[in-house]
Design an enzyme around this catalytic site. Structure first.
Site, mmCIF file in Angstrom:
data_model
loop_
_atom_site.group_PDB
_atom_site.id
_atom_site.type_symbol
_atom_site.label_atom_id
_atom_site.label_comp_id
_atom_site.label_asym_id
_atom_site.label_seq_id
_atom_site.Cartn_x
_atom_site.Cartn_y
_atom_site.Cartn_z
ATOM 1 N N ARG A 123 0.811 -1.234 0.000
ATOM 2 C CA ARG A 123 0.000 0.000 0.000
ATOM 3 C C ARG A 123 0.836 1.272 0.000
ATOM 4 O O ARG A 123 0.355 2.336 0.391
ATOM 5 C CB ARG A 123 -0.980 0.020 1.172
ATOM 6 C CG ARG A 123 -2.036 -1.070 1.099
ATOM 7 C CD ARG A 123 -3.264 -0.706 1.938
ATOM 8 N NE ARG A 123 -4.196 -1.828 2.008
ATOM 9 C CZ ARG A 123 -4.151 -2.782 2.939
ATOM 10 N NH1 ARG A 123 -3.258 -2.737 3.888
ATOM 11 N NH2 ARG A 123 -5.038 -3.760 2.915
ATOM 12 N N LYS A 145 2.907 11.076 -11.814
ATOM 13 C CA LYS A 145 2.011 10.236 -12.611
ATOM 14 C C LYS A 145 2.711 8.904 -12.840
ATOM 15 O O LYS A 145 3.765 8.855 -13.472
ATOM 16 C CB LYS A 145 1.732 10.892 -13.958
ATOM 17 C CG LYS A 145 0.486 11.741 -14.007
ATOM 18 C CD LYS A 145 0.138 12.038 -15.456
ATOM 19 C CE LYS A 145 -1.119 12.835 -15.602
ATOM 20 N NZ LYS A 145 -1.430 13.069 -17.033
ATOM 21 N N GLU A 187 9.055 17.150 -25.760
ATOM 22 C CA GLU A 187 8.362 17.580 -24.536
ATOM 23 C C GLU A 187 8.882 18.942 -24.063
ATOM 24 O O GLU A 187 8.132 19.742 -23.505
ATOM 25 C CB GLU A 187 8.512 16.532 -23.421
ATOM 26 C CG GLU A 187 7.855 15.183 -23.712
ATOM 27 C CD GLU A 187 6.331 15.151 -23.470
ATOM 28 O OE1 GLU A 187 5.752 16.178 -23.069
ATOM 29 O OE2 GLU A 187 5.734 14.090 -23.707
ATOM 30 N N LYS A 229 6.720 22.414 -15.382
ATOM 31 C CA LYS A 229 5.951 21.252 -14.949
ATOM 32 C C LYS A 229 5.596 21.357 -13.470
ATOM 33 O O LYS A 229 4.455 21.094 -13.067
ATOM 34 C CB LYS A 229 6.742 19.973 -15.214
ATOM 35 C CG LYS A 229 6.052 18.734 -14.697
ATOM 36 C CD LYS A 229 5.790 17.719 -15.739
ATOM 37 C CE LYS A 229 4.878 16.621 -15.215
ATOM 38 N NZ LYS A 229 5.040 15.379 -15.963
ATOM 39 N N GLU A 239 -4.811 16.286 -11.744
ATOM 40 C CA GLU A 239 -5.377 16.580 -13.062
ATOM 41 C C GLU A 239 -6.893 16.721 -13.051
ATOM 42 O O GLU A 239 -7.603 16.054 -13.803
ATOM 43 C CB GLU A 239 -4.940 15.494 -14.063
ATOM 44 C CG GLU A 239 -5.078 15.981 -15.500
ATOM 45 C CD GLU A 239 -4.404 15.055 -16.500
ATOM 46 O OE1 GLU A 239 -3.274 14.608 -16.229
ATOM 47 O OE2 GLU A 239 -4.988 14.811 -17.553
ATOM 48 N N ARG A 243 -3.726 20.790 -15.054
ATOM 49 C CA ARG A 243 -2.694 19.803 -15.403
ATOM 50 C C ARG A 243 -2.965 19.147 -16.759
ATOM 51 O O ARG A 243 -2.050 18.682 -17.428
ATOM 52 C CB ARG A 243 -2.577 18.736 -14.313
ATOM 53 C CG ARG A 243 -1.445 17.761 -14.585
ATOM 54 C CD ARG A 243 -1.041 16.962 -13.355
ATOM 55 N NE ARG A 243 0.067 16.084 -13.703
ATOM 56 C CZ ARG A 243 0.797 15.395 -12.852
ATOM 57 N NH1 ARG A 243 0.542 15.484 -11.574
ATOM 58 N NH2 ARG A 243 1.784 14.631 -13.254
ATOM 59 N N ASN A 247 -1.069 17.610 -21.470
ATOM 60 C CA ASN A 247 -1.364 16.565 -22.447
ATOM 61 C C ASN A 247 -1.486 17.111 -23.866
ATOM 62 O O ASN A 247 -1.935 16.404 -24.767
ATOM 63 C CB ASN A 247 -2.657 15.846 -22.068
ATOM 64 C CG ASN A 247 -2.481 15.031 -20.806
ATOM 65 O OD1 ASN A 247 -1.510 14.284 -20.680
ATOM 66 N ND2 ASN A 247 -3.391 15.188 -19.868
ATOM 67 N N HIS A 250 -1.032 14.961 -26.850
ATOM 68 C CA HIS A 250 -0.953 13.577 -26.379
ATOM 69 C C HIS A 250 -2.157 12.726 -26.759
ATOM 70 O O HIS A 250 -2.047 11.505 -26.830
ATOM 71 C CB HIS A 250 -0.758 13.551 -24.860
ATOM 72 C CG HIS A 250 0.650 13.862 -24.445
ATOM 73 N ND1 HIS A 250 1.258 15.061 -24.742
ATOM 74 C CD2 HIS A 250 1.584 13.123 -23.787
ATOM 75 C CE1 HIS A 250 2.496 15.057 -24.262
ATOM 76 N NE2 HIS A 250 2.711 13.894 -23.682
ATOM 77 N N HIS A 254 -1.170 9.314 -28.299
ATOM 78 C CA HIS A 254 -1.514 7.989 -27.767
ATOM 79 C C HIS A 254 -2.195 7.140 -28.839
ATOM 80 O O HIS A 254 -1.932 5.940 -28.945
ATOM 81 C CB HIS A 254 -2.434 8.132 -26.554
ATOM 82 C CG HIS A 254 -1.741 8.679 -25.346
ATOM 83 N ND1 HIS A 254 -2.415 9.048 -24.215
ATOM 84 C CD2 HIS A 254 -0.436 8.924 -25.102
ATOM 85 C CE1 HIS A 254 -1.548 9.495 -23.319
ATOM 86 N NE2 HIS A 254 -0.349 9.438 -23.838
ATOM 87 N N HIS A 267 7.875 7.779 -27.779
ATOM 88 C CA HIS A 267 6.779 8.599 -27.262
ATOM 89 C C HIS A 267 6.902 10.056 -27.730
ATOM 90 O O HIS A 267 5.941 10.658 -28.202
ATOM 91 C CB HIS A 267 6.749 8.522 -25.733
ATOM 92 C CG HIS A 267 5.689 9.376 -25.099
ATOM 93 N ND1 HIS A 267 4.350 9.187 -25.335
ATOM 94 C CD2 HIS A 267 5.775 10.443 -24.265
ATOM 95 C CE1 HIS A 267 3.652 10.093 -24.661
ATOM 96 N NE2 HIS A 267 4.496 10.865 -23.999
#
Lengths: 359, 359
Positions: A123, A145, A187, A229, A239, A243, A247, A250, A254, A267
């Protein structure tokens, strides 16, 4: 040495940026004492930097018997629940307890999966990010993330879980292949495009120096990227709002990555092309100036990045993948678009026909 | 209707306790509107309460087309990463987005795995706990501990992730088998033992009424148990301190469950025996009175619970399993023990020989 602080809602932690960080024992002293340490890396990075880091951690006061290196196969296709399970098996077989520290030594895949392993193992245990690619240094290592991919979508299973520190060693970029380096620049350029027009101009003026990997230019570009960032993460860790601007490009990217199968494009390459398509869509929906679209495309080309997809790629499949994007809410298709260079916005209810028209 | 509030560091949410909650449409109205809802349950509970709940959610304003039931096999042996993956597959195949609501309808296994699925799916979606066993009503549905098991240990992979609400419907206990019901009483008795001596006395006086499942006694026992649990979670959501007290008896219990193979004993049965062994250890290490050990053992016996393990169980294996307990820190063996009934403490550096002596 440059030091930035990420001050997220759940945790505050430092980002160190300098050359030679992998051997600066005093940086790690408080992190490794009195606990088991498992360095998680991949088969490419392990022979380059695994032993160096392990030695540094031992000299920092860590117990060498409790510092292990666990090596993953290299590649986005291994960023899966199955690989995650091999990490859990290793940690449990070696009786790593809840007080252990995981260290992510590698690029975005290693960082994302190690961070997610840390989020879930017993956990939640601490983890340290030591990104070894430009892309992970300016993006995925900062902000917590974490995730693994699923056959039906990238980063679909994960957590927001902050590291206890990020160590960005500029020296490790010396061994980075050109394509991976350029992928990181995508990026970097994104930060200029979405919220930092001044930085975008600086990048236009200094792209040659960056292509030559000149240390001072690189240090500045990384610091300014991380600063951008961190500012966003400080405002919106999970997000729910701003935030999402990170993306930019993105949603397209993706879809390209899924349709091409992960690993065909890096990427950052997918993000580069995605940013250009998003800019074209921005011209239609947000009155982005044609000149701004061209400046973005030019800068990406100068950074040796792709700016379009192959005509043979199935557009229907791409649109289907985009419909499953995490940014969508209750059926409404949300996209990050640009009003101008340096100013991104969230646009809701983008129609499929509008996206189709930019392909 | 009784309503308690859990006010954890990360989130605040209500616990409702009453009969008939599964059909009270107004309770669910704000939870289900404008989002996909996936009820996750098991093959035992689905035929009993699946349709009733689905109908209630539809009447509450949910879109029936977006309310799905996903049925897991029943049993602790299915609380695994593999089962978790079937949930992710289902959610992705049916395009559940980040705004979706998962509903855990079942006992502790369903609640733990659904909560963990919610914690990880698209980096976190909302979930609602509707516990259908006494054990999950008084324990696992409250407090946000989610997890799956690993072959090398129980609950080794998971997250602290709070539900948006907990609905405890007393009526569902009518269909609960006797052994499962008694198993829930073990956790009820635990609250008395660790921090609520008055409640322990009440339980001694009312154990026959509870065994007969008398509604008023049951409502009181559940509310007082949840109140105790909520007070602890409010102070220490992620178990850095006093929350560990809730694990009284559990270090033994987990070892019994692993060694017997999950499913031989119900969790509460293992906890019952574990509490007795922990009491015997407490007598040695914390001067717990012999009379208190006997009162605890008597109450558990009256609740039809086991208080010892079979002589044939391999003690070395048990000690090995206990060494891997999550409460241990950097090699030191920590146990929760009792100073007296109603007063538990964390004891560090418990020696293996001391544990061996109580077997």
């Amino acid at each position: 040495m440059n030091k930035l602080i990420v001050d997220a809602a759940s945790q505050s932690y430092p980002i160190y940026i300098d050359s030679g960080l992998l051997t600066q024992t005093n940086l790690y002293r408080n992190l490794v004492q009195n606990r088991g340490v498992c360095i998680i890396t991949n088969e490419t990075v392990a022979p380059l930097y695994g032993s160096i880091l392990k030695e540094t951690l031992a000299k920092s006061g860590g117990n060498l018997n409790q510092i292990e290196i666990f090596v993953l196969p290299d590649g986005e296709q291994y960023k899966t629940l199955a690989t995650l399970e091999t990490i859990f098996n290793h940690l449990l077989q070696n009786q790593f307890d809840r007080n252990s520290l995981l260290v992510a030594l590698g690029g975005g895949v290693v960082g994302d999966i190690t961070g997610f392993a840390a989020a879930c193992y017993q956990r939640g245990v601490d983890y340290l990010q030591i990104p070894t690619t430009l892309l992970s240094q300016v993006d995925s290592s900062v902000g917590g993330k974490t995730a693994v991919n699923h056959a039906l979508g990238k980063n679909m299973i994960g957590a927001f879980y902050q590291p206890c520190a990020v160590m960005i060693d500029l020296d490790v970029l010396n061994t980075l292949p050109d394509r991976e380096y350029a992928s990181g620049l995508a990026e970097v350029i994104k930060y200029g495009a979405i919220r930092d027009a001044e930085f975008f101009c600086w990048l236009e003026a200094n792209i040659d120096a960056l292509n030559r990997r000149e240390q001072s230019a690189l240090a500045y570009a990384i610091e300014r990227s991380c600063q951008n960032k961190a500012e966003i993460v400080n405002q919106d860790e999970t997000e729910t709002g701003i935030r999402a601007l990170l993306n930019y490009g993105h949603t397209f990217a993706h879809a390209f990555e899924i349709e091409l199968q992960y690993g065909t494009w890096l990427h950052g390459e997918a993000v580069s092309a995605g940013m250009v398509y998003a800019a074209k869509l921005s011209r239609q929906l947000c009155q982005l100036a044609e000149d701004d679209v061209e400046r973005l495309e030019d800068l990406l080309l100068k950074a040796h990045l792709p700016t379009k997809i192959d005509a043979s790629l199935n557009r229907d499949h791409l649109l289907h993948h985009m419909a499953l994007d995490k940014k969508n809410q209750s059926g409404s298709r949300r996209m990050i678009l640009l009003k101008r260079l340096g100013d991104a916005v969230v646009v809701k209810d983008v129609r499929e026909s509008e996206i189709r028209s930019v392909f």
